[in-house]
Design a protein around this motif. Structure first.
Motif, PDB file in Angstrom:
ATOM      1  N   SER A 125       0.785  -1.235   0.000  1.00  0.00           N
ATOM      2  CA  SER A 125       0.000   0.000   0.000  1.00  0.00           C
ATOM      3  C   SER A 125       0.820   1.291   0.000  1.00  0.00           C
ATOM      4  O   SER A 125       0.275   2.367  -0.115  1.00  0.00           O
ATOM      5  N   HIS A 126       2.169   1.200   0.147  1.00  0.00           N
ATOM      6  CA  HIS A 126       2.998   2.409   0.221  1.00  0.00           C
ATOM      7  C   HIS A 126       4.199   2.270  -0.711  1.00  0.00           C
ATOM      8  O   HIS A 126       5.216   1.690  -0.325  1.00  0.00           O
ATOM      9  N   ALA A 127       4.096   2.811  -1.924  1.00  0.00           N
ATOM     10  CA  ALA A 127       5.187   2.617  -2.891  1.00  0.00           C
ATOM     11  C   ALA A 127       6.072   3.846  -2.983  1.00  0.00           C
ATOM     12  O   ALA A 127       5.573   4.974  -3.083  1.00  0.00           O
ATOM     13  N   LEU A 128       7.402   3.610  -2.966  1.00  0.00           N
ATOM     14  CA  LEU A 128       8.328   4.679  -3.347  1.00  0.00           C
ATOM     15  C   LEU A 128       8.615   4.476  -4.827  1.00  0.00           C
ATOM     16  O   LEU A 128       9.085   3.411  -5.240  1.00  0.00           O
ATOM     17  N   ILE A 129       8.300   5.508  -5.623  1.00  0.00           N
ATOM     18  CA  ILE A 129       8.486   5.390  -7.074  1.00  0.00           C
ATOM     19  C   ILE A 129       9.881   5.865  -7.445  1.00  0.00           C
ATOM     20  O   ILE A 129      10.337   6.914  -6.972  1.00  0.00           O
ATOM     21  N   LEU A 130      10.566   5.102  -8.301  1.00  0.00           N
ATOM     22  CA  LEU A 130      11.945   5.421  -8.685  1.00  0.00           C
ATOM     23  C   LEU A 130      12.022   5.702 -10.170  1.00  0.00           C
ATOM     24  O   LEU A 130      11.367   5.025 -10.975  1.00  0.00           O
ATOM     25  N   ALA A 131      12.858   6.660 -10.553  1.00  0.00           N
ATOM     26  CA  ALA A 131      13.083   6.949 -11.972  1.00  0.00           C
ATOM     27  C   ALA A 131      14.390   7.721 -12.105  1.00  0.00           C
ATOM     28  O   ALA A 131      14.989   8.124 -11.110  1.00  0.00           O
ATOM     29  N   THR A 132      14.817   7.935 -13.346  1.00  0.00           N
ATOM     30  CA  THR A 132      15.946   8.843 -13.596  1.00  0.00           C
ATOM     31  C   THR A 132      15.387  10.270 -13.651  1.00  0.00           C
ATOM     32  O   THR A 132      14.165  10.449 -13.820  1.00  0.00           O
ATOM     33  N   PRO A 133      16.258  11.279 -13.593  1.00  0.00           N
ATOM     34  CA  PRO A 133      15.762  12.651 -13.725  1.00  0.00           C
ATOM     35  C   PRO A 133      15.046  12.845 -15.068  1.00  0.00           C
ATOM     36  O   PRO A 133      14.034  13.551 -15.148  1.00  0.00           O
ATOM     37  N   GLN A 134      15.559  12.159 -16.120  1.00  0.00           N
ATOM     38  CA  GLN A 134      14.968  12.310 -17.466  1.00  0.00           C
ATOM     39  C   GLN A 134      13.558  11.726 -17.542  1.00  0.00           C
ATOM     40  O   GLN A 134      12.779  12.096 -18.416  1.00  0.00           O
ATOM     41  N   GLN A 135      13.243  10.799 -16.656  1.00  0.00           N
ATOM     42  CA  GLN A 135      11.929  10.153 -16.709  1.00  0.00           C
ATOM     43  C   GLN A 135      11.033  10.566 -15.536  1.00  0.00           C
ATOM     44  O   GLN A 135      10.115   9.826 -15.156  1.00  0.00           O
ATOM     45  N   ALA A 136      11.311  11.762 -15.021  1.00  0.00           N
ATOM     46  CA  ALA A 136      10.503  12.258 -13.893  1.00  0.00           C
ATOM     47  C   ALA A 136       9.026  12.358 -14.293  1.00  0.00           C
ATOM     48  O   ALA A 136       8.134  12.126 -13.472  1.00  0.00           O
ATOM     49  N   GLY A 137       8.760  12.679 -15.554  1.00  0.00           N
ATOM     50  CA  GLY A 137       7.372  12.805 -16.023  1.00  0.00           C
ATOM     51  C   GLY A 137       6.633  11.472 -15.941  1.00  0.00           C
ATOM     52  O   GLY A 137       5.465  11.414 -15.523  1.00  0.00           O
ATOM     53  N   THR A 138       7.320  10.397 -16.318  1.00  0.00           N
ATOM     54  CA  THR A 138       6.698   9.063 -16.261  1.00  0.00           C
ATOM     55  C   THR A 138       6.473   8.672 -14.794  1.00  0.00           C
ATOM     56  O   THR A 138       5.432   8.094 -14.446  1.00  0.00           O
ATOM     57  N   ALA A 139       7.433   9.021 -13.933  1.00  0.00           N
ATOM     58  CA  ALA A 139       7.274   8.725 -12.504  1.00  0.00           C
ATOM     59  C   ALA A 139       6.055   9.467 -11.961  1.00  0.00           C
ATOM     60  O   ALA A 139       5.270   8.915 -11.180  1.00  0.00           O
ATOM     61  N   GLN A 140       5.898  10.705 -12.414  1.00  0.00           N
ATOM     62  CA  GLN A 140       4.758  11.513 -11.961  1.00  0.00           C
ATOM     63  C   GLN A 140       3.435  10.862 -12.388  1.00  0.00           C
ATOM     64  O   GLN A 140       2.477  10.776 -11.618  1.00  0.00           O
ATOM     65  N   GLU A 141       3.429  10.342 -13.624  1.00  0.00           N
ATOM     66  CA  GLU A 141       2.211   9.673 -14.107  1.00  0.00           C
ATOM     67  C   GLU A 141       1.885   8.454 -13.233  1.00  0.00           C
ATOM     68  O   GLU A 141       0.734   8.228 -12.856  1.00  0.00           O
ATOM     69  N   ILE A 142       2.924   7.687 -12.885  1.00  0.00           N
ATOM     70  CA  ILE A 142       2.711   6.490 -12.044  1.00  0.00           C
ATOM     71  C   ILE A 142       2.207   6.932 -10.666  1.00  0.00           C
ATOM     72  O   ILE A 142       1.298   6.320 -10.089  1.00  0.00           O
ATOM     73  N   ALA A 143       2.775   8.019 -10.153  1.00  0.00           N
ATOM     74  CA  ALA A 143       2.345   8.520  -8.838  1.00  0.00           C
ATOM     75  C   ALA A 143       0.862   8.884  -8.893  1.00  0.00           C
ATOM     76  O   ALA A 143       0.098   8.584  -7.963  1.00  0.00           O
ATOM     77  N   GLU A 144       0.453   9.523  -9.993  1.00  0.00           N
ATOM     78  CA  GLU A 144      -0.972   9.897 -10.109  1.00  0.00           C
ATOM     79  C   GLU A 144      -1.848   8.652 -10.201  1.00  0.00           C
ATOM     80  O   GLU A 144      -2.929   8.590  -9.611  1.00  0.00           O
ATOM     81  N   LEU A 145      -1.375   7.648 -10.939  1.00  0.00           N
ATOM     82  CA  LEU A 145      -2.149   6.403 -11.051  1.00  0.00           C
ATOM     83  C   LEU A 145      -2.302   5.731  -9.688  1.00  0.00           C
ATOM     84  O   LEU A 145      -3.335   5.136  -9.388  1.00  0.00           O
ATOM     85  N   LEU A 146      -1.263   5.848  -8.871  1.00  0.00           N
ATOM     86  CA  LEU A 146      -1.300   5.169  -7.570  1.00  0.00           C
ATOM     87  C   LEU A 146      -2.023   5.965  -6.497  1.00  0.00           C
ATOM     88  O   LEU A 146      -2.493   5.393  -5.513  1.00  0.00           O
ATOM     89  N   GLY A 147      -2.120   7.270  -6.684  1.00  0.00           N
ATOM     90  CA  GLY A 147      -2.816   8.108  -5.698  1.00  0.00           C
ATOM     91  C   GLY A 147      -2.254   7.894  -4.300  1.00  0.00           C
ATOM     92  O   GLY A 147      -1.029   7.977  -4.093  1.00  0.00           O
ATOM     93  N   ALA A 148      -3.114   7.532  -3.353  1.00  0.00           N
ATOM     94  CA  ALA A 148      -2.675   7.388  -1.951  1.00  0.00           C
ATOM     95  C   ALA A 148      -1.734   6.204  -1.764  1.00  0.00           C
ATOM     96  O   ALA A 148      -1.071   6.088  -0.724  1.00  0.00           O
ATOM     97  N   ARG A 149      -1.631   5.332  -2.759  1.00  0.00           N
ATOM     98  CA  ARG A 149      -0.716   4.179  -2.615  1.00  0.00           C
ATOM     99  C   ARG A 149       0.743   4.593  -2.858  1.00  0.00           C
ATOM    100  O   ARG A 149       1.660   3.807  -2.655  1.00  0.00           O
ATOM    101  N   ALA A 150       0.949   5.814  -3.379  1.00  0.00           N
ATOM    102  CA  ALA A 150       2.328   6.296  -3.585  1.00  0.00           C
ATOM    103  C   ALA A 150       2.722   7.109  -2.358  1.00  0.00           C
ATOM    104  O   ALA A 150       2.024   8.042  -1.983  1.00  0.00           O
ATOM    105  N   CYS A 151       3.859   6.740  -1.730  1.00  0.00           N
ATOM    106  CA  CYS A 151       4.269   7.539  -0.553  1.00  0.00           C
ATOM    107  C   CYS A 151       5.383   8.504  -0.907  1.00  0.00           C
ATOM    108  O   CYS A 151       5.738   9.356  -0.098  1.00  0.00           O
ATOM    109  N   GLY A 152       5.934   8.401  -2.112  1.00  0.00           N
ATOM    110  CA  GLY A 152       6.984   9.350  -2.489  1.00  0.00           C
ATOM    111  C   GLY A 152       7.588   8.978  -3.838  1.00  0.00           C
ATOM    112  O   GLY A 152       7.315   7.903  -4.380  1.00  0.00           O
TER     113      GLY A 152
END
Ligand code: NAD
Length: 357
Positions: free
Chosen positions: A37-64
């Motif tokens: 229920s608490h995911a830390l999302i990882l990416a490179t600086p170049q893929q920060a946009g994709t990480a942001q999309e995953i964070a939005e998909l996860l909503g409250a399940r993303a902790c950072g």
């Protein structure tokens, strides 16, 4: 021809693989299935946009989100990200990216045993292996442990569509190298051989279509399928000359990872073909060319891959030193590696010549 071997041992990692264009959107469901229920999302600086999309998909399940992943998994970055994961009380990591980001997820898992969900965006194949390469003080070391094997992999063809054409080709050849060397691995099995050949066929068929239409989801999906198969081979069997040589060249001369694989592959395979022609003959058959080395060289030329070390940053004067370093630490290879043979190989690869049969 059957791939039967009279004796073999095989073991496969327990890994859940989900395939499909757009499948990243099921990531919340996947976390739920795993009880996470608490995911830390990882990416490179170049893929920060994709990480942001995953964070939005996860909503409250993303902790950072941590977007500091870089090439070669430096220990200092792994420690920083691990601290963040612990502080945020993450119960898993979600790595979205290529081998560098997957490496960071593995490095965190090594230190915390957190489960990993990987969403690969290149063909490097790290998500399918229990292998982690790390660097500290300019030295790269590799460890193999089930602790770093990812638990869930989501292969989403939509995410590889953004991979630039040049990287698409070198990353594909990087994957194909795992399969090619898997064919002569001492601990190969009928299953690893079947996967290697199917992986090579997938790239043979789909890579030219991807180059014609980089947004072709079906072709991208087929190349990801190849990446999964080739990566699984890398995770199951030992590698030899090709991978060791690329490691030496990358580490000692700071050459780009995937480009180095692309240039060396036909030469390393041709070198070993002299010792194990039967084991490599299926590559020649798959591509309809007389020898495996030539088949891979022609495929590299046809897909406009880099074919010369001199074009990717190696100096001619480095050839002898590279041959020295590469022969210093002995390792198993189907053909004994002597300095002169290796020098010849490196000279041809440096100049971009076709490997001699
Ligand atoms: P990478 O992860 O370093 O990515 C290269 C660059 O491409 C990065 O800037 C990344 O953000 C960007 N990128 C990735 N996917 C993209 C996409 N779809 N669209 C746009 N940009 C994208 O490259 P790589 O070749 O995947 O990984 C190389 C690293 O992985 C090396 O350190 C290598 O040693 C390691 N590796 C490890 C294993 C293993 O089993 N441990 C296997 C293969 C590779």
């Amino acid at each position: 021809m059957s791939m039967f071997q009279e004796e073999f041992v095989t073991s496969s990692a327990s890994m859940r693989v989900r395939f499909g264009a757009g499948v990243r959107r099921a990531i919340g469901e996947e976390m739920e299935t795993q009880g996470l229920s608490h995911a830390l999302i990882l990416a490179t600086p170049q893929q920060a946009g994709t990480a942001q999309e995953i964070a939005e998909l996860l909503g409250a399940r993303a902790c950072g989100t941590f977007t500091g992943a870089v090439m070669h998994t430096p220990v200092s970055i792994s420690e920083e990200a691990t601290e963040i994961a612990l502080r945020l009380q993450a119960d898993c990591v979600v790595a979205v990216g290529g081998g560098s980001t997957t490496g960071l997820g593995k490095a965190i898992a090594l230190r915390t045993d957190l489960p990993q969900i990987v969403v690969p965006t290149t063909y490097a194949g790290s998500e399918a292996t229990p292998i982690l390469g790390q660097t500290e003080g300019g030295r790269k070391t590799t460890i193999t442990t089930p602790r770093v094997q990812p638990e869930v992999v989501l292969y989403d063809a939509e995410l590889v569509c953004s991979l630039p054409v040049g990287m698409t080709v070198t990353s594909a050849l990087n994957a194909m190298a795992h399969a090619a060397e898997g064919l002569y691995a001492r601990n190969r099995s009928p299953i690893s051989t079947l996967m290697a050949l199917e992986g090579l066929r997938a790239f043979r068929d789909a890579l030219p279509r991807v180059l014609e239409r980089p947004q072709d989801l079906k072709a991208r999906g087929e190349t990801l399928y190849g990446a999964w198969l080739c990566g699984t081979v890398l995770g199951q069997v030992g590698m030899a000359l090709h991978h060791k040589l690329c490691h030496t060249l990358g580490g000692s001369f700071d050459l780009p990872h995937a480009d180095t694989h692309a240039v060396i592959l036909p030469h390393a395979i041709s070198f070993n073909e002299a010792a194990v022609p039967d084991l490599l003959a299926p590559i020649a058959d798959i591509f309809g060319v007389r020898t495996a080395g030539r088949a891979l060289y022609d495929f590299a030329v046809a897909t406009k891959a880099p074919i010369a070390l001199r074009d990717i940053g190696m100096k001619e004067t480095d050839i002898d030193r590279a041959a020295d370093i590469a022969t210093q630490t002995p390792y198993w290879n189907p053909r004994p590696i002597e300095r002169e043979g290796l020098q010849r190989l490196l000279r041809a690869a440096w100049a971009g010549e076709a490997p001699s049969p």
